[in-house]
Design a protein around this motif. Sequence first.
Motif, PDB file in Angstrom:
ATOM      1  N   LEU A 280      13.408  91.576   2.204  1.00  0.00           N
ATOM      2  CA  LEU A 280      14.826  91.391   1.835  1.00  0.00           C
ATOM      3  C   LEU A 280      15.108  92.786   0.930  1.00  0.00           C
ATOM      4  O   LEU A 280      14.601  93.075   0.110  1.00  0.00           O
ATOM      5  CB  LEU A 280      14.835  90.319   0.773  1.00  0.00           C
ATOM      6  N   VAL A 281      16.515  92.988   1.447  1.00  0.00           N
ATOM      7  CA  VAL A 281      17.021  94.352   0.768  1.00  0.00           C
ATOM      8  C   VAL A 281      18.512  93.847   0.078  1.00  0.00           C
ATOM      9  O   VAL A 281      19.139  92.798   0.842  1.00  0.00           O
ATOM     10  CB  VAL A 281      17.125  95.479   1.856  1.00  0.00           C
ATOM     11  N   ASN A 282      18.986  94.736  -0.676  1.00  0.00           N
ATOM     12  CA  ASN A 282      20.259  94.315  -1.096  1.00  0.00           C
ATOM     13  C   ASN A 282      21.285  95.107  -0.394  1.00  0.00           C
ATOM     14  O   ASN A 282      20.873  95.663   0.766  1.00  0.00           O
ATOM     15  CB  ASN A 282      20.382  94.719  -2.753  1.00  0.00           C
ATOM     16  N   ASP A 283      22.501  95.177  -0.861  1.00  0.00           N
ATOM     17  CA  ASP A 283      23.448  95.829   0.061  1.00  0.00           C
ATOM     18  C   ASP A 283      23.596  97.401   0.086  1.00  0.00           C
ATOM     19  O   ASP A 283      24.308  97.976   0.648  1.00  0.00           O
ATOM     20  CB  ASP A 283      24.769  95.226  -0.195  1.00  0.00           C
ATOM     21  N   LYS A 284      22.537  97.918  -0.608  1.00  0.00           N
ATOM     22  CA  LYS A 284      22.376  99.277  -0.738  1.00  0.00           C
ATOM     23  C   LYS A 284      20.791  99.775   0.145  1.00  0.00           C
ATOM     24  O   LYS A 284      20.372 100.756   0.123  1.00  0.00           O
ATOM     25  CB  LYS A 284      21.933  99.792  -2.020  1.00  0.00           C
ATOM     26  N   LEU A 285      20.259  98.597   1.023  1.00  0.00           N
ATOM     27  CA  LEU A 285      19.240  98.771   1.833  1.00  0.00           C
ATOM     28  C   LEU A 285      18.087  98.904   0.960  1.00  0.00           C
ATOM     29  O   LEU A 285      16.803  99.493   1.432  1.00  0.00           O
ATOM     30  CB  LEU A 285      19.607  99.683   2.826  1.00  0.00           C
ATOM     31  N   PRO A 333      24.063 106.893  -8.446  1.00  0.00           N
ATOM     32  CA  PRO A 333      24.406 105.513  -8.192  1.00  0.00           C
ATOM     33  C   PRO A 333      24.317 105.473  -6.710  1.00  0.00           C
ATOM     34  O   PRO A 333      24.905 106.148  -5.849  1.00  0.00           O
ATOM     35  CB  PRO A 333      25.519 105.318  -8.863  1.00  0.00           C
ATOM     36  N   LEU A 334      23.911 104.198  -6.180  1.00  0.00           N
ATOM     37  CA  LEU A 334      23.820 104.018  -4.814  1.00  0.00           C
ATOM     38  C   LEU A 334      25.001 103.473  -4.410  1.00  0.00           C
ATOM     39  O   LEU A 334      25.790 102.813  -4.824  1.00  0.00           O
ATOM     40  CB  LEU A 334      22.527 103.087  -4.651  1.00  0.00           C
ATOM     41  N   LYS A 335      25.226 103.536  -2.927  1.00  0.00           N
ATOM     42  CA  LYS A 335      26.693 103.000  -2.661  1.00  0.00           C
ATOM     43  C   LYS A 335      26.085 101.833  -1.746  1.00  0.00           C
ATOM     44  O   LYS A 335      25.195 101.706  -0.804  1.00  0.00           O
ATOM     45  CB  LYS A 335      27.260 104.197  -1.654  1.00  0.00           C
ATOM     46  N   PRO A 336      26.952 100.714  -1.789  1.00  0.00           N
ATOM     47  CA  PRO A 336      27.001  99.514  -0.894  1.00  0.00           C
ATOM     48  C   PRO A 336      27.280  99.845   0.270  1.00  0.00           C
ATOM     49  O   PRO A 336      28.058 100.612   0.647  1.00  0.00           O
ATOM     50  CB  PRO A 336      27.797  98.454  -1.741  1.00  0.00           C
ATOM     51  N   TYR A 337      26.585  99.052   1.232  1.00  0.00           N
ATOM     52  CA  TYR A 337      26.786  99.051   2.765  1.00  0.00           C
ATOM     53  C   TYR A 337      27.160  97.631   2.888  1.00  0.00           C
ATOM     54  O   TYR A 337      26.792  96.755   2.910  1.00  0.00           O
ATOM     55  CB  TYR A 337      25.487  99.548   3.472  1.00  0.00           C
ATOM     56  N   GLN A 338      28.303  97.775   3.886  1.00  0.00           N
ATOM     57  CA  GLN A 338      29.048  96.188   4.400  1.00  0.00           C
ATOM     58  C   GLN A 338      28.670  96.144   5.701  1.00  0.00           C
ATOM     59  O   GLN A 338      29.639  96.944   6.565  1.00  0.00           O
ATOM     60  CB  GLN A 338      30.273  96.210   3.916  1.00  0.00           C
ATOM     61  N   PRO A 339      27.934  95.358   6.277  1.00  0.00           N
ATOM     62  CA  PRO A 339      27.809  95.363   7.978  1.00  0.00           C
ATOM     63  C   PRO A 339      29.136  94.637   8.277  1.00  0.00           C
ATOM     64  O   PRO A 339      29.596  93.722   7.693  1.00  0.00           O
ATOM     65  CB  PRO A 339      26.453  94.536   8.035  1.00  0.00           C
ATOM     66  N   GLN A 340      29.294  95.074   9.455  1.00  0.00           N
ATOM     67  CA  GLN A 340      30.567  94.519  10.202  1.00  0.00           C
ATOM     68  C   GLN A 340      30.404  92.988  10.407  1.00  0.00           C
ATOM     69  O   GLN A 340      29.360  92.687  10.944  1.00  0.00           O
ATOM     70  CB  GLN A 340      31.206  95.355  11.291  1.00  0.00           C
TER      71      GLN A 340
END
Length: 384
Positions: A280-285, A333-340
Amino acid sequence: MPQKPQSTAKQLVLVGGGHSHAIVLKQLRAKPIPGLEIILISNTRFAPYSGMLPGHIAGFYSFEECHIDLEKLAKTTGIDFIVDEAVGLDLQKNLVFSTKSQPIKFDFLSVDIGSTPATLSVPGAAEYAISAKPVPQLLEKWKQLLTEILAQPQKHWHLAIVGGGAGGVELALALEAHLGKLIKNPHHLTLHLLHKQDEIMSSHSQWVRRCLTNILTNRGIQLHLNQAVSAIKKTSQKKIISCESGLEVECDEVFWVTQASAPAWLKEAGLTTDERGFILVNDKLQSLSHPQVFAAGDIASIINSPTPKAGVFAVRQGKPLYENLACVLQAKPLKPYQPQKQYLSLIGTGTGEAIASRGNWGFGPSQVLWWWKDWIDRRFMKGF
Ligand SMILES: Cc1cc2nc3c(=O)[nH]c(=O)nc-3n(C[C@H](O)[C@H](O)[C@H](O)COP(=O)(O)OP(=O)(O)OC[C@H]3O[C@@H](n4cnc5c(N)ncnc54)[C@H](O)[C@@H]3O)c2cc1C
């Protein structure tokens, strides 16, 4: 692996040479991160590219055309490469355990080891079926089968594929396309596709499901829907697939392309996983439980935005993974990733045509779509 002298550089260990890590290496080659030592551990030197795998089985692509040479890629990126299988982690001491090497120390770890079709719950599946993953074993068994078929082209061959998701359907079409050319008499080849739901490819639109069902049927592939496989047995001559309904299918080989599963050692190491064992990962992988661990591709399950286990997502996660590894290593700071939410799939029919699928939309089969898919896939591979 020889012990290196003590260094002050941070150590990043990449486990698995999947699609996301291949992109990370490509990014690192273009934009190296200063003050970093990187090791890639992969259980194979040649990483298969999933988009071209069914095309390889259908006979469109050579082995070289659809595999990334990780050793070469690592060399041109200036990182260490070890062919070895990771089998465990110590997340207190930050160590990776593998089958051949000494424990490998890391400051940050990234996991991209893909997934394998779940076989454990079905007696006989692990022993008697050919699993679609790991791909090197699949291709080895496929080569053996081709040799056997070439030696006995007059025999009536019965082959079965278990799993009617995109992977199973594409594999069935690729097998039929290739073997249909080898076995001249169409009565000497029977392919069975068994699927536990009432329609194939449940994650695609009704139009795509219907279109592919028609193609399978027109090509003589026997569809067995609503059939949950309960066991596989072997006699001296045949393999027998038993289903919960009582149906039995006799065949020479069974290909296993069911729901994806994860190895137990990730959960055993203490990583927080979903109910199927994916990290389980957050939106920053980044792992929910261990911030020094990142994961991408099939093995990662993004909390609140789970994505299908498809190569297209593993590829898309490569760049954000690289960026966040670069950020964490430089204490930024990490950057969020939003999958399409919706994505385009180009599904090959094995005969030089493809079907496009996106959300509720679908189109094909068309030769032009296959040319487009071929162009996209070859361009992707050229990058390595
Ligand atoms: C028959 C079939 C056809 C498919 N066709 C398509 C398609 O056309 N399009 C699509 O988008 N998806 C397709 N998929 C799904 C696709 O294969 C996966 O979603 C995709 O490969 C996931 O990429 P990944 O980077 O997560 O892992 P992978 O591509 O599986 O790569 C993981 C790598 O890690 C290595 N590895 C594994 N365990 C270890 C370990 N313990 N230690 C070290 N190395 C390890 C593996 O050898 C492998 O090279 C198909 C799947 C199947 C089964």
